[in-house]
Each structure stands twice: as structure tokens, then as C-alpha cells.
Design a protein around this motif. Sequence first.
Motif, PDB file in Angstrom:
ATOM      1  N   LEU A  36      50.497  35.772  40.234  1.00 22.37           N
ATOM      2  CA  LEU A  36      50.051  37.047  40.814  1.00 22.37           C
ATOM      3  C   LEU A  36      50.175  38.186  39.807  1.00 22.37           C
ATOM      4  CD1 LEU A  36      49.350  38.894  43.344  1.00 22.37           C
ATOM      5  CD2 LEU A  36      51.815  39.083  43.666  1.00 22.37           C
ATOM      6  N   ASP A  37      49.061  38.890  39.590  1.00 18.40           N
ATOM      7  CA  ASP A  37      49.069  40.120  38.787  1.00 18.40           C
ATOM      8  C   ASP A  37      49.190  41.271  39.784  1.00 18.40           C
ATOM      9  OD1 ASP A  37      48.246  42.440  37.380  1.00 18.40           O
ATOM     10  OD2 ASP A  37      46.130  41.903  37.629  1.00 18.40           O
ATOM     11  N   ARG A  76      43.621  45.537  47.939  1.00 19.65           N
ATOM     12  CA  ARG A  76      42.502  44.731  47.444  1.00 19.65           C
ATOM     13  C   ARG A  76      43.010  43.496  46.732  1.00 19.65           C
ATOM     14  NH1 ARG A  76      38.640  47.772  43.562  1.00 19.65           N
ATOM     15  NH2 ARG A  76      38.740  49.900  44.333  1.00 19.65           N
ATOM     16  N   ILE A  77      42.209  42.447  46.763  1.00 24.33           N
ATOM     17  CA  ILE A  77      42.618  41.204  46.112  1.00 24.33           C
ATOM     18  C   ILE A  77      41.404  40.457  45.566  1.00 24.33           C
ATOM     19  CG2 ILE A  77      42.591  40.087  48.404  1.00 24.33           C
ATOM     20  CD1 ILE A  77      44.735  38.163  47.286  1.00 24.33           C
ATOM     21  N   SER A 126      44.866  38.738  41.611  1.00 19.65           N
ATOM     22  CA  SER A 126      45.095  40.094  41.141  1.00 19.65           C
ATOM     23  C   SER A 126      44.954  41.053  42.317  1.00 19.65           C
ATOM     24  CB  SER A 126      44.040  40.407  40.071  1.00 19.65           C
ATOM     25  OG  SER A 126      44.487  41.423  39.253  1.00 19.65           O
ATOM     26  N   ILE A 127      45.919  41.947  42.460  1.00 16.57           N
ATOM     27  CA  ILE A 127      45.832  42.947  43.535  1.00 16.57           C
ATOM     28  C   ILE A 127      45.797  44.335  42.884  1.00 16.57           C
ATOM     29  CG2 ILE A 127      46.999  41.450  45.191  1.00 16.57           C
ATOM     30  CD1 ILE A 127      49.545  43.033  44.797  1.00 16.57           C
ATOM     31  N   ASP A 128      45.526  45.373  43.658  1.00 16.22           N
ATOM     32  CA  ASP A 128      45.442  46.698  43.027  1.00 16.22           C
ATOM     33  C   ASP A 128      46.702  47.515  43.287  1.00 16.22           C
ATOM     34  OD1 ASP A 128      45.068  47.378  45.661  1.00 16.22           O
ATOM     35  OD2 ASP A 128      43.510  48.846  45.277  1.00 16.22           O
ATOM     36  N   GLY A 188      45.318  44.538  37.393  1.00 17.21           N
ATOM     37  CA  GLY A 188      44.980  44.912  38.768  1.00 17.21           C
ATOM     38  C   GLY A 188      43.584  44.462  39.148  1.00 17.21           C
ATOM     39  N   ALA A 189      43.336  44.423  40.446  1.00 17.51           N
ATOM     40  CA  ALA A 189      42.104  43.835  40.981  1.00 17.51           C
ATOM     41  C   ALA A 189      40.843  44.542  40.482  1.00 17.51           C
ATOM     42  CB  ALA A 189      42.147  43.878  42.504  1.00 17.51           C
ATOM     43  N   ASP A 190      40.889  45.863  40.347  1.00 18.09           N
ATOM     44  CA  ASP A 190      39.684  46.588  39.936  1.00 18.09           C
ATOM     45  C   ASP A 190      39.334  46.247  38.480  1.00 18.09           C
ATOM     46  OD1 ASP A 190      37.723  48.633  40.866  1.00 18.09           O
ATOM     47  OD2 ASP A 190      38.392  49.629  39.042  1.00 18.09           O
TER      48      ASP A 190
END
Length: 542
Positions: free
Chosen positions: A211-212, A281-282, A274-276, A250-252
Motif C-alpha cells: 500500500l502506497d 480514492r484508491i 495507492s490511496i490519496d 498517492g492515487a492521483d
Amino acid sequence: MEYFQLKNIPNMKYMRKYSDNIQYGTAGFRTKANALEHVLYRMGLLAVLRSKVKNAAIGLMITASHNIESDNGVKLIDPAGEMLEAAWERIATNLVNVEDRNLVSTIKHIIEEENINMSVDAIVITGRDTRESSPTLLNAAVMGIKALYGIVQDFGIVTTPQLHYLVVCTNTKSNYGDPTLHGYYIKISEAFKYVRQKQINNGQYVAELLLDAANGVGAIAAKEFQKYLGTTLAINIYNDGYGKLNFMCGADFVKVEQVPPVNFHAKRNFRSVSIDGDADRIVYFYVDEYEKFHILDGDKIATLIAEYLKELLKESHLSFQLGLVQTAYANGSSTDYILNVLQIPAVCVPTGIKHLHNKALEFDIGIYFEANGHGTVLFKETVIKTIKEAVTNPERSTNEKEAASKLLNIINMINQTVGDALSDMLLVETILHAKGWDIMEWEKMYDDLPNKQIKMKVYDKSIITTTNVGTQCITPEGLQDAIDEIVSQYKRGRCFVRPSGTEDIVRIYAECENLCDLDKLIKDVASVVYDCAGGIGPKPQV
Ligand code: G16
């Protein structure tokens, strides 16, 4: 009206410092953190009025989500967890932009126009992300809330979806869940563990992921989840708060740049997430044995969920109307798959969770996801009631009852109040486990059309106005014709430009059938946008 209540409003500390107007954008007010103190103070005032109008608790979240660390922002959350009603966005924009000398009269005007009963108690539930500027902005909001005698319930550092959850639990008198962070973790993790022990993994699925966490609040929440999940799922966290927020991670970043985040040890062909910055968001991704990057974005998540729910409904012999809501950023292949393979209606709405959420409410079960990974599933109360009855109905077979009970736990696993990266992650993990799939098998559901998004700085993004869910430019004149002319040369080509409602940029999105054409397509369009809309910096080379 009892005007004595307004006597505390003027506050020298929170005078308007900037003359530029600020708009309530895609997800609230968002700009440089140092320009926001008076905005937060005034949003504190407004949150109290909103709470009185609704006679319910309102949420106030301080975050700029996926934006860079030096930005910050605020979103107001309505009583049922939904984003602030559109009519009040206009009121909010006016309130933050009036001159200080007109602040009290503007508040009076809102009270009169909206017929607000000032004797009703107001509760504002506050939370903030991990940005350095957030405590100062929270103080400003709290001062605003207190100036109008509102009650503050502060939850400190929380993810945006946690705050939405807390608002809904408070307003439903704990019917949706316990209004505490423990209540949040326990509800979701217990449902996850229940379904997991009912399923057998016969395939390639392994209960471990990378997980990021974007160096944001999601890292804290993921660590907390790990405690509740025990050994059912191993979450290896990277970018867990010591680096710069959302910077090359991050997700973006992962979705737009289509590369893995920094400080991330991507194992070959291994499920990565990756989440923000505020964990709403994922996206999933992996790097294959040839070092090629693969992304499984919000569209892939939505189709996976839709297919799984369809299967569970079939197993439980329950029939409800399913619908899927997307935006124009959805990959054309995903929409084809939803319509032709899943045979579920797909609806396209403008960018912004508020639009997707409202549309999804129209279905018995409404799945909504933006391609950028922001989404959830909404179940009508009547649907939940029917599923509950099915679980205990003695006339139903054991299989049907088991499927219904799984469904009920899936509903508990989902944060229906808003898109929630970590709840979505556990749902995806549940489905992959049920199917025995690794990430490559999931990816094979359908092939994405090659696609790309770029962000461009222009002198004034407001000169670009759009219609048709943000896909057609109305102004500047001639821009849309030029885009249409370029796109017509590409097979299955689609391209649009719109001003971002969260960043000071315009977004250009393109997709087409052949990967080798994609760069030329988007660069050609970027070049005309640069010329027509006043691009800043080096012109895109065609
Ligand atoms: C917010 C909204 C999303 C939207 C995104 C980008 O996300 O909640 O619905 O897709 O901004 O919006 P825009 O293209 O207008 O910049 P987040 O995660 O930043 O809160």
C-alpha cells in the motif's frame, strides 16, 4: 430573530486578507493554505447555520485531499453524509467573498432567506488531514462555530470518509454504526472477516498487498485497520507519513502519471494499491516482469464490484435494479463492458462526487466510481430490509440464505456515506479472494483503451467553460471545433478539456484505439488548448 447572537461575529484575527474571489469548487474551497483562514472562519459560521436549518449535525473536513502539501481546503458534509447541497454552495461562495464590513449583514440575510430558527442547537463535527496548516485552519473554523454558539465535536486527524461516517452515525442515532473511530474500524473489519471465513480461496489470491499511503492520514488509518484485521490480510505500508504528502506518490499521481510511486518496492506482478492524501480514492497497480506498469483504476474496481454483486444477487435469488454511474473520464472499454457484458445501465454525470452520489441514489443498488478511484456503492433502505429478511427466511435454501448473509456483510463493509479508499480496498480484496484471482486475472476482465491525462497551467482557467458533462467546450470560441477536428482523425478517439475544480490547472483527457497514436492525439489537442486558453510555460511539442 435574536440579533444579539450575531454580536461575536466580527473577529479581527479572521479578516479577509486577499482580494481574489474564491469559488466552492468540485470538492469545496481549495487553494493555498495561507489564503484560507478567513474562509475557514466563515465556513464555521455557515456550518452552524446549515446545522440549524437541517436540525442535524453537519461535518466540516479540513483537507485538500490529493493536492500538494502547501494547499488546503474545506468541505462541508450534509446530514446524510452527502456533499453540501448545490444551492448552499452558492451561499457559501458569496459568504466567503463578501467584504468584512458586510459579513454580519450577509449572515442576517442568510438567516432570513433560509428562514433559520436560531434557537435550534447546532452541532458541527470537525476533522482534519495531516497537513501542517490544518490545526491553524481548524482553530479558525472552531472560532466561527463558537461565534454563533454552535457545539463542536472534534475528531482530530481523520480520513475524509471517516468524517462522513461519523456524521451519518451521529444523525442516525447510531443506526448506521457507532459514532466513534472504533465503531468505524470494527464495523468494516468485522464484516470483512465474516465474509472471508465464509469463502474458500481456490486460486491465485494471496492475502498480502503493498500500500502506497501518499504520506497522508490513510497511513494512520491503514495501520489501525491492520490491528483489527489481524492475520486475515497483510498490508505492507509505504509512504506512511514521513515523506512529503502526495509528492510523487498517492492515487492521483499514480493514475495520472501511470508510474509506480516513489519509495515503493514494487514486487513483480504483485498486487499494489495507492490511496490519496485523505484516503477517499484508491487505484490498484502492478509492475510486470518486463517492468511494464499496469493500472487498475476506478473503472476496473467498479466493474469488479458490479459483477460480484450481480453474482451474489443471483445466488440469493434476489432481484434488484443495479446501476453504474461514471464520469467522462471513464475508459470507453469499461462502459462497453458494463453495458454489453454485465448488461447493467451505465450513466455518465459531470465530475465531482456530489453528482455521482446523487445519481446512484436513483438505483436500488447504485455503484458509482470515478476513473480516479473515488467511489462507493449505495443500497436503498428497502433493499437492505429485503436482504435481511432473506437471511432468516425459513422458506429459502441454505445457499440462498448464505449468499444473502454475505451480501448483508458486504453492505456493512462498504462505507456508503462516501467513497472510502480503505473500505473499497477491503471490498476488492474480498472479491479477489472469492474469485481466487491475482491482479493479472482481474486485469483481464477487459482491455482498457490506451488513455492519458495531462494537467496544463493557463493564465485564467475560467475562460474555459464546458457543457455536456464537461466534455464540450463552450468557450473560448473555436476551441471545441479544433479539438473535434483533431479527434476525428483517430479510431475510437475521444478527447476533452475542462478546468479543474480543485487545482489551478486545466485537465486534458484523451483515449484512442492505438497506443502509438495516443501521444500525438493528446499533444495536438494540448497545443490548441495552449494557444486558445493562454497556456503558461513551454508549449507542448507536437
Ligand atoms: C475531488 C472530487 C472528485 C474529483 C477530483 C478532481 O477529489 O471529490 O470527485 O474527481 O476532486 O476534480 P477536478 O477534476 O475538478 O480537479 P479529491 O480526492 O481531490 O477530494
